[in-house]
Design a protein around this motif. Structure first.
Motif, PDB file in Angstrom:
ATOM      1  N   CYS A 124     -26.637  46.978 -13.771  1.00 25.33           N
ATOM      2  CA  CYS A 124     -26.091  47.570 -14.994  1.00 25.33           C
ATOM      3  C   CYS A 124     -24.629  47.157 -15.081  1.00 25.33           C
ATOM      4  CB  CYS A 124     -26.227  49.081 -14.954  1.00 25.33           C
ATOM      5  SG  CYS A 124     -25.388  49.936 -16.313  1.00 25.33           S
ATOM      6  N   ALA A 125     -24.343  46.285 -16.028  1.00 22.16           N
ATOM      7  CA  ALA A 125     -22.971  45.835 -16.238  1.00 22.16           C
ATOM      8  C   ALA A 125     -22.278  46.794 -17.190  1.00 22.16           C
ATOM      9  CB  ALA A 125     -22.977  44.425 -16.807  1.00 22.16           C
ATOM     10  N   ALA A 126     -21.169  47.362 -16.727  1.00 25.01           N
ATOM     11  CA  ALA A 126     -20.449  48.368 -17.509  1.00 25.01           C
ATOM     12  C   ALA A 126     -19.141  47.790 -18.036  1.00 25.01           C
ATOM     13  CB  ALA A 126     -20.161  49.579 -16.632  1.00 25.01           C
ATOM     14  N   SER A 127     -18.830  48.081 -19.277  1.00 19.23           N
ATOM     15  CA  SER A 127     -17.593  47.588 -19.879  1.00 19.23           C
ATOM     16  C   SER A 127     -17.107  48.555 -20.946  1.00 19.23           C
ATOM     17  CB  SER A 127     -17.809  46.193 -20.478  1.00 19.23           C
ATOM     18  OG  SER A 127     -18.763  46.242 -21.520  1.00 19.23           O
ATOM     19  N   GLY A 128     -15.866  48.385 -21.351  1.00 22.25           N
ATOM     20  CA  GLY A 128     -15.340  49.154 -22.465  1.00 22.25           C
ATOM     21  C   GLY A 128     -14.424  50.305 -22.101  1.00 22.25           C
ATOM     22  N   ARG A 129     -14.402  50.668 -20.826  1.00 23.86           N
ATOM     23  CA  ARG A 129     -13.488  51.725 -20.393  1.00 23.86           C
ATOM     24  C   ARG A 129     -13.409  51.703 -18.872  1.00 23.86           C
ATOM     25  NH1 ARG A 129     -14.075  57.062 -22.006  1.00 23.86           N
ATOM     26  NH2 ARG A 129     -12.682  57.460 -20.258  1.00 23.86           N
ATOM     27  N   THR A 130     -12.539  52.540 -18.342  1.00 20.34           N
ATOM     28  CA  THR A 130     -12.451  52.701 -16.897  1.00 20.34           C
ATOM     29  C   THR A 130     -13.457  53.747 -16.458  1.00 20.34           C
ATOM     30  OG1 THR A 130     -10.097  52.166 -16.918  1.00 20.34           O
ATOM     31  CG2 THR A 130     -10.957  53.316 -14.987  1.00 20.34           C
ATOM     32  N   PHE A 131     -14.266  53.406 -15.476  1.00 23.34           N
ATOM     33  CA  PHE A 131     -15.332  54.303 -15.041  1.00 23.34           C
ATOM     34  C   PHE A 131     -15.007  55.020 -13.734  1.00 23.34           C
ATOM     35  CE2 PHE A 131     -18.555  53.565 -18.170  1.00 23.34           C
ATOM     36  CZ  PHE A 131     -18.256  52.307 -18.686  1.00 23.34           C
ATOM     37  N   SER A 132     -13.751  54.948 -13.305  1.00 22.02           N
ATOM     38  CA  SER A 132     -13.397  55.498 -11.996  1.00 22.02           C
ATOM     39  C   SER A 132     -13.658  56.998 -11.901  1.00 22.02           C
ATOM     40  CB  SER A 132     -11.934  55.191 -11.673  1.00 22.02           C
ATOM     41  OG  SER A 132     -11.096  55.703 -12.689  1.00 22.02           O
ATOM     42  N   ASN A 133     -13.606  57.714 -13.014  1.00 26.82           N
ATOM     43  CA  ASN A 133     -13.853  59.159 -12.986  1.00 26.82           C
ATOM     44  C   ASN A 133     -15.274  59.525 -13.400  1.00 26.82           C
ATOM     45  OD1 ASN A 133     -11.201  59.784 -12.221  1.00 26.82           O
ATOM     46  ND2 ASN A 133     -10.519  59.606 -14.350  1.00 26.82           N
ATOM     47  N   TYR A 134     -16.117  58.538 -13.499  1.00 26.05           N
ATOM     48  CA  TYR A 134     -17.468  58.761 -13.994  1.00 26.05           C
ATOM     49  C   TYR A 134     -18.501  58.808 -12.867  1.00 26.05           C
ATOM     50  CZ  TYR A 134     -16.613  58.627 -18.967  1.00 26.05           C
ATOM     51  OH  TYR A 134     -16.219  58.948 -20.237  1.00 26.05           O
ATOM     52  N   VAL A 135     -19.602  59.428 -13.200  1.00 23.78           N
ATOM     53  CA  VAL A 135     -20.813  59.377 -12.397  1.00 23.78           C
ATOM     54  C   VAL A 135     -21.773  58.442 -13.111  1.00 23.78           C
ATOM     55  CG1 VAL A 135     -22.787  60.685 -11.542  1.00 23.78           C
ATOM     56  CG2 VAL A 135     -20.497  61.721 -11.530  1.00 23.78           C
ATOM     57  N   MET A 136     -22.306  57.502 -12.374  1.00 23.70           N
ATOM     58  CA  MET A 136     -23.241  56.535 -12.941  1.00 23.70           C
ATOM     59  C   MET A 136     -24.646  56.869 -12.462  1.00 23.70           C
ATOM     60  SD  MET A 136     -21.099  54.689 -14.593  1.00 23.70           S
ATOM     61  CE  MET A 136     -22.137  53.328 -15.115  1.00 23.70           C
ATOM     62  N   GLY A 137     -25.571  56.838 -13.383  1.00 21.97           N
ATOM     63  CA  GLY A 137     -26.924  57.238 -13.011  1.00 21.97           C
ATOM     64  C   GLY A 137     -27.987  56.275 -13.489  1.00 21.97           C
ATOM     65  N   TRP A 138     -29.143  56.374 -12.853  1.00 17.97           N
ATOM     66  CA  TRP A 138     -30.353  55.683 -13.295  1.00 17.97           C
ATOM     67  C   TRP A 138     -31.388  56.752 -13.656  1.00 17.97           C
ATOM     68  CZ3 TRP A 138     -30.701  50.622 -14.314  1.00 17.97           C
ATOM     69  CH2 TRP A 138     -29.782  49.738 -13.715  1.00 17.97           C
ATOM     70  N   PHE A 139     -31.992  56.552 -14.810  1.00 21.40           N
ATOM     71  CA  PHE A 139     -33.091  57.381 -15.253  1.00 21.40           C
ATOM     72  C   PHE A 139     -34.258  56.459 -15.573  1.00 21.40           C
ATOM     73  CE2 PHE A 139     -31.233  61.617 -16.037  1.00 21.40           C
ATOM     74  CZ  PHE A 139     -29.900  61.320 -15.811  1.00 21.40           C
ATOM     75  N   ARG A 140     -35.435  57.049 -15.706  1.00 23.55           N
ATOM     76  CA  ARG A 140     -36.589  56.244 -16.102  1.00 23.55           C
ATOM     77  C   ARG A 140     -37.499  57.057 -17.008  1.00 23.55           C
ATOM     78  NH1 ARG A 140     -39.742  55.808 -10.233  1.00 23.55           N
ATOM     79  NH2 ARG A 140     -40.434  57.986 -10.122  1.00 23.55           N
ATOM     80  N   GLN A 141     -38.250  56.328 -17.827  1.00 25.25           N
ATOM     81  CA  GLN A 141     -39.177  56.974 -18.742  1.00 25.25           C
ATOM     82  C   GLN A 141     -40.476  56.179 -18.782  1.00 25.25           C
ATOM     83  OE1 GLN A 141     -37.604  57.718 -22.665  1.00 25.25           O
ATOM     84  NE2 GLN A 141     -39.141  59.282 -23.057  1.00 25.25           N
ATOM     85  N   ALA A 142     -41.533  56.818 -18.347  1.00 27.15           N
ATOM     86  CA  ALA A 142     -42.851  56.217 -18.385  1.00 27.15           C
ATOM     87  C   ALA A 142     -43.515  56.557 -19.723  1.00 27.15           C
ATOM     88  CB  ALA A 142     -43.687  56.741 -17.224  1.00 27.15           C
ATOM     89  N   PRO A 143     -44.497  55.769 -20.137  1.00 25.23           N
ATOM     90  CA  PRO A 143     -45.175  56.039 -21.415  1.00 25.23           C
ATOM     91  C   PRO A 143     -45.746  57.453 -21.461  1.00 25.23           C
ATOM     92  CG  PRO A 143     -45.773  53.882 -20.596  1.00 25.23           C
ATOM     93  CD  PRO A 143     -44.990  54.533 -19.501  1.00 25.23           C
ATOM     94  N   GLY A 144     -45.430  58.160 -22.529  1.00 23.55           N
ATOM     95  CA  GLY A 144     -45.963  59.499 -22.716  1.00 23.55           C
ATOM     96  C   GLY A 144     -45.290  60.572 -21.896  1.00 23.55           C
ATOM     97  N   LYS A 145     -44.234  60.220 -21.177  1.00 23.96           N
ATOM     98  CA  LYS A 145     -43.550  61.190 -20.326  1.00 23.96           C
ATOM     99  C   LYS A 145     -42.089  61.315 -20.728  1.00 23.96           C
ATOM    100  CE  LYS A 145     -46.485  60.696 -16.250  1.00 23.96           C
ATOM    101  NZ  LYS A 145     -46.509  60.492 -14.776  1.00 23.96           N
ATOM    102  N   GLU A 146     -41.464  62.393 -20.281  1.00 20.81           N
ATOM    103  CA  GLU A 146     -40.050  62.572 -20.550  1.00 20.81           C
ATOM    104  C   GLU A 146     -39.209  61.692 -19.626  1.00 20.81           C
ATOM    105  OE1 GLU A 146     -40.106  67.225 -22.090  1.00 20.81           O
ATOM    106  OE2 GLU A 146     -39.046  66.682 -20.253  1.00 20.81           O
ATOM    107  N   ARG A 147     -38.010  61.423 -20.084  1.00 22.72           N
ATOM    108  CA  ARG A 147     -37.084  60.669 -19.253  1.00 22.72           C
ATOM    109  C   ARG A 147     -36.703  61.516 -18.044  1.00 22.72           C
ATOM    110  NH1 ARG A 147     -32.504  57.292 -22.338  1.00 22.72           N
ATOM    111  NH2 ARG A 147     -34.420  56.900 -23.521  1.00 22.72           N
ATOM    112  N   GLU A 148     -36.704  60.891 -16.871  1.00 19.62           N
ATOM    113  CA  GLU A 148     -36.413  61.638 -15.654  1.00 19.62           C
ATOM    114  C   GLU A 148     -35.328  60.980 -14.823  1.00 19.62           C
ATOM    115  OE1 GLU A 148     -39.880  61.860 -13.158  1.00 19.62           O
ATOM    116  OE2 GLU A 148     -39.896  59.711 -12.743  1.00 19.62           O
ATOM    117  N   PHE A 149     -34.644  61.822 -14.075  1.00 25.06           N
ATOM    118  CA  PHE A 149     -33.576  61.376 -13.191  1.00 25.06           C
ATOM    119  C   PHE A 149     -34.153  60.586 -12.024  1.00 25.06           C
ATOM    120  CE2 PHE A 149     -29.689  61.562 -10.877  1.00 25.06           C
ATOM    121  CZ  PHE A 149     -30.018  61.834  -9.563  1.00 25.06           C
ATOM    122  N   VAL A 150     -33.436  59.514 -11.651  1.00 21.07           N
ATOM    123  CA  VAL A 150     -33.824  58.716 -10.493  1.00 21.07           C
ATOM    124  C   VAL A 150     -32.766  58.813  -9.397  1.00 21.07           C
ATOM    125  CG1 VAL A 150     -34.316  56.388  -9.641  1.00 21.07           C
ATOM    126  CG2 VAL A 150     -35.150  57.092 -11.899  1.00 21.07           C
TER     127      VAL A 150
END
Length: 122
Positions: free
Chosen positions: A22-48
């Motif tokens: 995941c290439a991030a741009s446009g701001r400084t992310f030093s104070n951020y939390v970066m996450g991965w989520f996933r969504q399978a067909p017919g299911k809600e998006r979930e935290f990974v």
């Protein structure tokens, strides 16, 4: 303008590995939390998994603990998700996200990528 661009998805057999980026741009992310989520067909998006951009503290969903690893390379402003021992139930669109808390709720994240498809065949 903040941009998160995922890549690295694809088709893999069960037991195989993939590394998402995941290439991030446009701001400084030093104070951020970066996450991965996933969504399978017919299911809600979930935290990974997520990681503090500064400090590197990580959290994982129980379903991926011991198989997936989240890390970032600050100099490249890039987030990664190393996925090993993939299972058919890991099949989903995987999204990169940026937020300001370590919450696992997708509503806590301010910025999202467009997603990358991961398909695991049995």
């Amino acid at each position: 303008q903040v941009q998160l661009v995922e890549s690295g998805g694809g088709l893999v057999q069960a037991g195989g590995s993939l590394r998402l980026s995941c290439a991030a741009s446009g701001r400084t992310f030093s104070n951020y939390v970066m996450g991965w989520f996933r969504q399978a067909p017919g299911k809600e998006r979930e935290f990974v998994a997520n990681i503090r951009w500064t400090g590197g503290i990580t959290y994982y969903a129980d379903s991926v603990k011991g198989r997936f690893g989240i890390f970032r390379i600050n100099t490249r402003n890039t987030l990664y998700l190393q996925m090993n021992n993939l299972k058919p139930e890991d099949t989903a669109v995987y999204y990169c996200a940026a937020g300001t808390t370590t919450a696992q709720d997708m509503r806590a994240y301010d910025y999202w990528g467009q997603g990358t498809q991961v398909t695991v065949s049995s």
